[in-house]
Design a protein around this motif. Structure first.
Motif, PDB file in Angstrom:
ATOM      1  N   GLY A  53       5.150  -5.394 -16.213  1.00  0.00           N
ATOM      2  CA  GLY A  53       3.782  -5.701 -16.613  1.00  0.00           C
ATOM      3  C   GLY A  53       2.793  -4.616 -16.229  1.00  0.00           C
ATOM      4  N   TYR A  54       3.299  -3.399 -16.013  1.00  0.00           N
ATOM      5  CA  TYR A  54       2.455  -2.287 -15.559  1.00  0.00           C
ATOM      6  C   TYR A  54       1.370  -1.952 -16.579  1.00  0.00           C
ATOM      7  CZ  TYR A  54       1.453   2.360 -13.524  1.00  0.00           C
ATOM      8  OH  TYR A  54       0.854   3.454 -12.959  1.00  0.00           O
ATOM      9  N   TYR A  55       1.720  -2.049 -17.869  1.00  0.00           N
ATOM     10  CA  TYR A  55       0.771  -1.666 -18.917  1.00  0.00           C
ATOM     11  C   TYR A  55      -0.163  -2.818 -19.323  1.00  0.00           C
ATOM     12  CZ  TYR A  55       3.749   2.455 -19.609  1.00  0.00           C
ATOM     13  OH  TYR A  55       4.456   3.619 -19.430  1.00  0.00           O
ATOM     14  N   ASP A  56       0.150  -4.043 -18.906  1.00  0.00           N
ATOM     15  CA  ASP A  56      -0.653  -5.196 -19.325  1.00  0.00           C
ATOM     16  C   ASP A  56      -2.097  -5.045 -18.848  1.00  0.00           C
ATOM     17  OD1 ASP A  56       1.796  -5.987 -20.146  1.00  0.00           O
ATOM     18  OD2 ASP A  56       1.927  -7.784 -18.913  1.00  0.00           O
ATOM     19  N   GLY A  57      -3.033  -5.182 -19.770  1.00  0.00           N
ATOM     20  CA  GLY A  57      -4.451  -5.084 -19.431  1.00  0.00           C
ATOM     21  C   GLY A  57      -4.997  -3.671 -19.393  1.00  0.00           C
ATOM     22  N   THR A  58      -4.147  -2.668 -19.645  1.00  0.00           N
ATOM     23  CA  THR A  58      -4.637  -1.280 -19.657  1.00  0.00           C
ATOM     24  C   THR A  58      -5.196  -0.937 -21.037  1.00  0.00           C
ATOM     25  OG1 THR A  58      -2.462  -0.392 -20.277  1.00  0.00           O
ATOM     26  CG2 THR A  58      -2.933  -0.608 -17.922  1.00  0.00           C
ATOM     27  N   VAL A  59      -5.923   0.169 -21.117  1.00  0.00           N
ATOM     28  CA  VAL A  59      -6.601   0.544 -22.361  1.00  0.00           C
ATOM     29  C   VAL A  59      -6.010   1.841 -22.915  1.00  0.00           C
ATOM     30  CG1 VAL A  59      -8.732  -0.560 -21.617  1.00  0.00           C
ATOM     31  CG2 VAL A  59      -8.396   1.888 -21.181  1.00  0.00           C
ATOM     32  N   PHE A  60      -6.252   2.043 -24.212  1.00  0.00           N
ATOM     33  CA  PHE A  60      -5.998   3.348 -24.825  1.00  0.00           C
ATOM     34  C   PHE A  60      -7.289   4.161 -24.666  1.00  0.00           C
ATOM     35  CE2 PHE A  60      -2.894   0.626 -26.874  1.00  0.00           C
ATOM     36  CZ  PHE A  60      -1.756   1.414 -26.862  1.00  0.00           C
ATOM     37  N   HIS A  61      -7.246   5.125 -23.747  1.00  0.00           N
ATOM     38  CA  HIS A  61      -8.479   5.797 -23.330  1.00  0.00           C
ATOM     39  C   HIS A  61      -8.827   7.029 -24.159  1.00  0.00           C
ATOM     40  CE1 HIS A  61      -5.117   7.734 -21.194  1.00  0.00           C
ATOM     41  NE2 HIS A  61      -5.820   8.845 -21.352  1.00  0.00           N
ATOM     42  N   ARG A  62      -7.928   7.451 -25.045  1.00  0.00           N
ATOM     43  CA  ARG A  62      -8.201   8.675 -25.811  1.00  0.00           C
ATOM     44  C   ARG A  62      -7.661   8.533 -27.229  1.00  0.00           C
ATOM     45  NH1 ARG A  62      -6.011  14.855 -24.701  1.00  0.00           N
ATOM     46  NH2 ARG A  62      -7.845  15.930 -25.488  1.00  0.00           N
ATOM     47  N   ILE A  63      -8.504   8.815 -28.208  1.00  0.00           N
ATOM     48  CA  ILE A  63      -8.109   8.779 -29.616  1.00  0.00           C
ATOM     49  C   ILE A  63      -8.669  10.014 -30.320  1.00  0.00           C
ATOM     50  CG2 ILE A  63      -8.334   7.563 -31.819  1.00  0.00           C
ATOM     51  CD1 ILE A  63      -8.420   4.949 -30.325  1.00  0.00           C
ATOM     52  N   ILE A  64      -7.799  10.757 -30.996  1.00  0.00           N
ATOM     53  CA  ILE A  64      -8.212  11.901 -31.805  1.00  0.00           C
ATOM     54  C   ILE A  64      -7.789  11.619 -33.235  1.00  0.00           C
ATOM     55  CG2 ILE A  64      -8.013  14.382 -32.200  1.00  0.00           C
ATOM     56  CD1 ILE A  64      -7.362  14.739 -29.268  1.00  0.00           C
ATOM     57  N   LYS A  65      -8.748  11.518 -34.127  1.00  0.00           N
ATOM     58  CA  LYS A  65      -8.478  11.159 -35.512  1.00  0.00           C
ATOM     59  C   LYS A  65      -7.467  12.118 -36.131  1.00  0.00           C
ATOM     60  CE  LYS A  65     -13.033   9.083 -36.315  1.00  0.00           C
ATOM     61  NZ  LYS A  65     -12.528   7.707 -36.418  1.00  0.00           N
ATOM     62  N   GLU A  66      -6.563  11.551 -36.939  1.00  0.00           N
ATOM     63  CA  GLU A  66      -5.512  12.277 -37.651  1.00  0.00           C
ATOM     64  C   GLU A  66      -4.571  13.018 -36.706  1.00  0.00           C
ATOM     65  OE1 GLU A  66      -7.329  14.795 -40.535  1.00  0.00           O
ATOM     66  OE2 GLU A  66      -8.252  13.151 -41.646  1.00  0.00           O
ATOM     67  N   PHE A  67      -4.596  12.635 -35.411  1.00  0.00           N
ATOM     68  CA  PHE A  67      -3.710  13.292 -34.463  1.00  0.00           C
ATOM     69  C   PHE A  67      -2.945  12.251 -33.632  1.00  0.00           C
ATOM     70  CE2 PHE A  67      -3.530  15.990 -30.328  1.00  0.00           C
ATOM     71  CZ  PHE A  67      -2.162  16.141 -30.480  1.00  0.00           C
ATOM     72  N   MET A  68      -3.612  11.600 -32.675  1.00  0.00           N
ATOM     73  CA  MET A  68      -2.867  10.696 -31.798  1.00  0.00           C
ATOM     74  C   MET A  68      -3.794   9.753 -31.051  1.00  0.00           C
ATOM     75  SD  MET A  68      -3.271  11.444 -28.343  1.00  0.00           S
ATOM     76  CE  MET A  68      -4.699  12.356 -27.789  1.00  0.00           C
ATOM     77  N   VAL A  69      -3.162   8.696 -30.441  1.00  0.00           N
ATOM     78  CA  VAL A  69      -3.834   7.767 -29.536  1.00  0.00           C
ATOM     79  C   VAL A  69      -3.041   7.774 -28.237  1.00  0.00           C
ATOM     80  CG1 VAL A  69      -2.527   5.826 -30.528  1.00  0.00           C
ATOM     81  CG2 VAL A  69      -4.553   5.381 -29.123  1.00  0.00           C
ATOM     82  N   GLN A  70      -3.744   7.799 -27.090  1.00  0.00           N
ATOM     83  CA  GLN A  70      -3.095   7.950 -25.794  1.00  0.00           C
ATOM     84  C   GLN A  70      -3.447   6.784 -24.878  1.00  0.00           C
ATOM     85  OE1 GLN A  70      -3.838  11.720 -23.955  1.00  0.00           O
ATOM     86  NE2 GLN A  70      -3.005  11.121 -21.963  1.00  0.00           N
ATOM     87  N   GLY A  71      -2.451   6.292 -24.121  1.00  0.00           N
ATOM     88  CA  GLY A  71      -2.661   5.193 -23.178  1.00  0.00           C
ATOM     89  C   GLY A  71      -1.643   5.255 -22.056  1.00  0.00           C
ATOM     90  N   GLY A  72      -1.517   4.130 -21.344  1.00  0.00           N
ATOM     91  CA  GLY A  72      -0.547   4.051 -20.255  1.00  0.00           C
ATOM     92  C   GLY A  72      -1.095   4.395 -18.890  1.00  0.00           C
ATOM     93  N   ASP A  73      -2.413   4.622 -18.791  1.00  0.00           N
ATOM     94  CA  ASP A  73      -3.031   4.948 -17.505  1.00  0.00           C
ATOM     95  C   ASP A  73      -3.736   3.708 -16.974  1.00  0.00           C
ATOM     96  OD1 ASP A  73      -4.412   5.877 -15.332  1.00  0.00           O
ATOM     97  OD2 ASP A  73      -5.759   7.182 -16.463  1.00  0.00           O
ATOM     98  N   PRO A  74      -3.274   3.121 -15.855  1.00  0.00           N
ATOM     99  CA  PRO A  74      -3.906   1.909 -15.344  1.00  0.00           C
ATOM    100  C   PRO A  74      -5.340   2.108 -14.864  1.00  0.00           C
ATOM    101  CG  PRO A  74      -2.246   2.716 -13.805  1.00  0.00           C
ATOM    102  CD  PRO A  74      -2.105   3.525 -15.045  1.00  0.00           C
ATOM    103  N   THR A  75      -5.749   3.354 -14.637  1.00  0.00           N
ATOM    104  CA  THR A  75      -7.140   3.580 -14.236  1.00  0.00           C
ATOM    105  C   THR A  75      -8.073   3.643 -15.433  1.00  0.00           C
ATOM    106  OG1 THR A  75      -7.035   5.991 -14.350  1.00  0.00           O
ATOM    107  CG2 THR A  75      -6.289   4.957 -12.304  1.00  0.00           C
ATOM    108  N   GLY A  76      -7.511   3.842 -16.633  1.00  0.00           N
ATOM    109  CA  GLY A  76      -8.328   3.946 -17.835  1.00  0.00           C
ATOM    110  C   GLY A  76      -9.081   5.252 -17.959  1.00  0.00           C
ATOM    111  N   THR A  77      -8.722   6.257 -17.148  1.00  0.00           N
ATOM    112  CA  THR A  77      -9.451   7.537 -17.160  1.00  0.00           C
ATOM    113  C   THR A  77      -8.654   8.678 -17.763  1.00  0.00           C
ATOM    114  OG1 THR A  77      -8.608   8.176 -14.980  1.00  0.00           O
ATOM    115  CG2 THR A  77     -10.608   6.836 -15.034  1.00  0.00           C
ATOM    116  N   GLY A  78      -7.336   8.544 -17.829  1.00  0.00           N
ATOM    117  CA  GLY A  78      -6.497   9.647 -18.266  1.00  0.00           C
ATOM    118  C   GLY A  78      -6.040  10.520 -17.117  1.00  0.00           C
ATOM    119  N   GLU A  79      -6.412  10.170 -15.892  1.00  0.00           N
ATOM    120  CA  GLU A  79      -6.059  10.981 -14.731  1.00  0.00           C
ATOM    121  C   GLU A  79      -5.102  10.251 -13.786  1.00  0.00           C
ATOM    122  OE1 GLU A  79      -6.975  14.045 -14.519  1.00  0.00           O
ATOM    123  OE2 GLU A  79      -8.338  13.988 -16.224  1.00  0.00           O
ATOM    124  N   GLY A  80      -4.693   9.020 -14.120  1.00  0.00           N
ATOM    125  CA  GLY A  80      -3.880   8.230 -13.200  1.00  0.00           C
ATOM    126  C   GLY A  80      -2.529   7.859 -13.767  1.00  0.00           C
TER     127      GLY A  80
END
Length: 367
Positions: A53-80
């Motif tokens: 359940g590590y990913y439960d409740g986390t957000v996709f913190h970065r989206i670049i149109k026509e490229f990609m969506v990034q998530g998996g960071d429990p801090t929601g900052t992209g640094e954790g």
């Protein structure tokens, strides 16, 4: 026809998947099939984090149109975020896994051998990423259209979505690693900066953990306060400086332990009393049943006695004469009469015995 054939050839050259995870998000479900044979460490890391359940409740913190969506960071900052191995793990580059179409799922990293918990999914072909990131899965079926919806989200200048998509839960439908034992982890809100008042602030900054793109600037980005989350719920005893409110525990451990023991003892006594009551009721029910049988047996004996008596009285005078005159009395009839009289005497004796038993039983019940 030619583009269609080209896309068919791309899918044919990809290895067969082994493993599947359904990731439920606020934008719909994503069916993710895994290449656990080609990228075993990345897939094991992803599957175990999903099971925990590590990913439960986390957000996709970065989206670049026509490229990609990034998530998996429990801090929601992209640094954790961290891997199940307790440290970053090496890349797993496979020649048959390439960024040739949308829906590719790969590990997000800031360089070789820096894989943790973050991942990204592509919206289109990304050939320039081949050999730089570990590909471990792909979004399949109709859920690919839910992935496309992520690319329509508005973002700020730092590629952070104005409406943050959330992973509500993950479900492992096909676990290719039977030896995985999920850890018991506390709910992480994660690399935080604690304040004196017990409030945790999650900060957001531009994420550089996916890749250093050519058009990215290296200037420092100002921190933006995203959310304020209470780290601990405190009562008035903790907050107010009131001498009437004690900060000590209201009940000492010894008293609490004794109260628990008393409760267990009372529960055991109540259980024993209930069992004794049930035993007594069962015994009384058995005695009542036996008495009913006694009454039925006595009634049956009375009926037999009345029948025999009536038959004997009806033929008494004639039988007496026949007994006095053996020449006119049939031997078989004589034996029959004797049997009837013996049966009558036995029935009367049995009746007397049963009456005595019934009286004794009644006396015992009264005692």
């Amino acid at each position: 026809p030619l583009p269609f054939l080209a896309m068919s050839n791309i899918y044919i050259t990809e290895p067969i998947t082994k493993g599947k995870v359904v990731m439920s998000t606020t934008f719909g479900d994503l069916d993710i099939e895994l290449w656990s044979k080609e990228a075993p460490r990345a897939c094991r890391n992803f599957v175990q984090l999903c099971l925990e359940g590590y990913y439960d409740g986390t957000v996709f913190h970065r989206i670049i149109k026509e490229f990609m969506v990034q998530g998996g960071d429990p801090t929601g900052t992209g640094e954790g975020g961290e891997s199940i191995f307790g440290q970053p793990f090496d890349d797993e580059i496979h020649s048959r896994l390439r960024f040739t179409h949308r829906g590719i799922v790969a590990m997000a990293s800031s360089g070789p051998g820096t894989n943790g918990s973050q991942f990204f999914m592509t919206f289109d072909r990304c050939d320039w990423l081949n050999g730089k990131h570990t590909i471990f899965g792909k979004v399949t079926g109709d859920t690919i259209f839910n992935l496309v919806r992520f690319g329509e989200v508005e973002t700020d200048d730092n590629d952070r979505p104005l409406e943050l998509p959330v992973i509500t839960k993950t479900e492992v439908l096909w676990n290719p690693f039977e030896d995985i034992v999920p850890r018991e982890l506390p709910r992480r809100l994660l690399e935080v900066q604690a304040a004196d008042d017990g409030i945790t602030q999650i900060k957001g900054s531009k994420n550089k953990s996916l890749l250093s793109f050519a058009d990215d600037k290296e200037e420092e980005e100002g921190e933006e306060e995203i959310a304020v989350i209470p780290r601990k719920i405190r009562s008035s005893h903790d907050v107010l400086d009131d001498p009437r409110l004690s900060k000590e525990a209201a009940v000492e451990e010894a008293i609490l332990k004794k109260a628990m023991e008393d409760f267990k003892n009372k529960t055991a006594e109540a259980k024993e009393a209930k069992e004794a009551e049930e035993t007594k009721e069962a015994k009384e029910a058995k005695e009542s049943k036996e008495m009913k049988k006694d009454v039925q047996r006595i009634n049956a004996v009375e009926s037999i006695r009345r029948v025999i008596a009536s038959r004997t009285n009806d033929g008494d005078s004639e039988m007496g004469k026949e007994l006095e005159d053996p020449s006119t009395f049939d031997a078989a009839m004589r034996d029959k009469v004797k049997e009837q009289r013996a049966a009558l005497a036995s029935a009367e004796k049995k009746q007397d015995q049963d009456s005595d038993l019934l009286d004794e039983a009644a006396e015992a019940r009264r005692v």
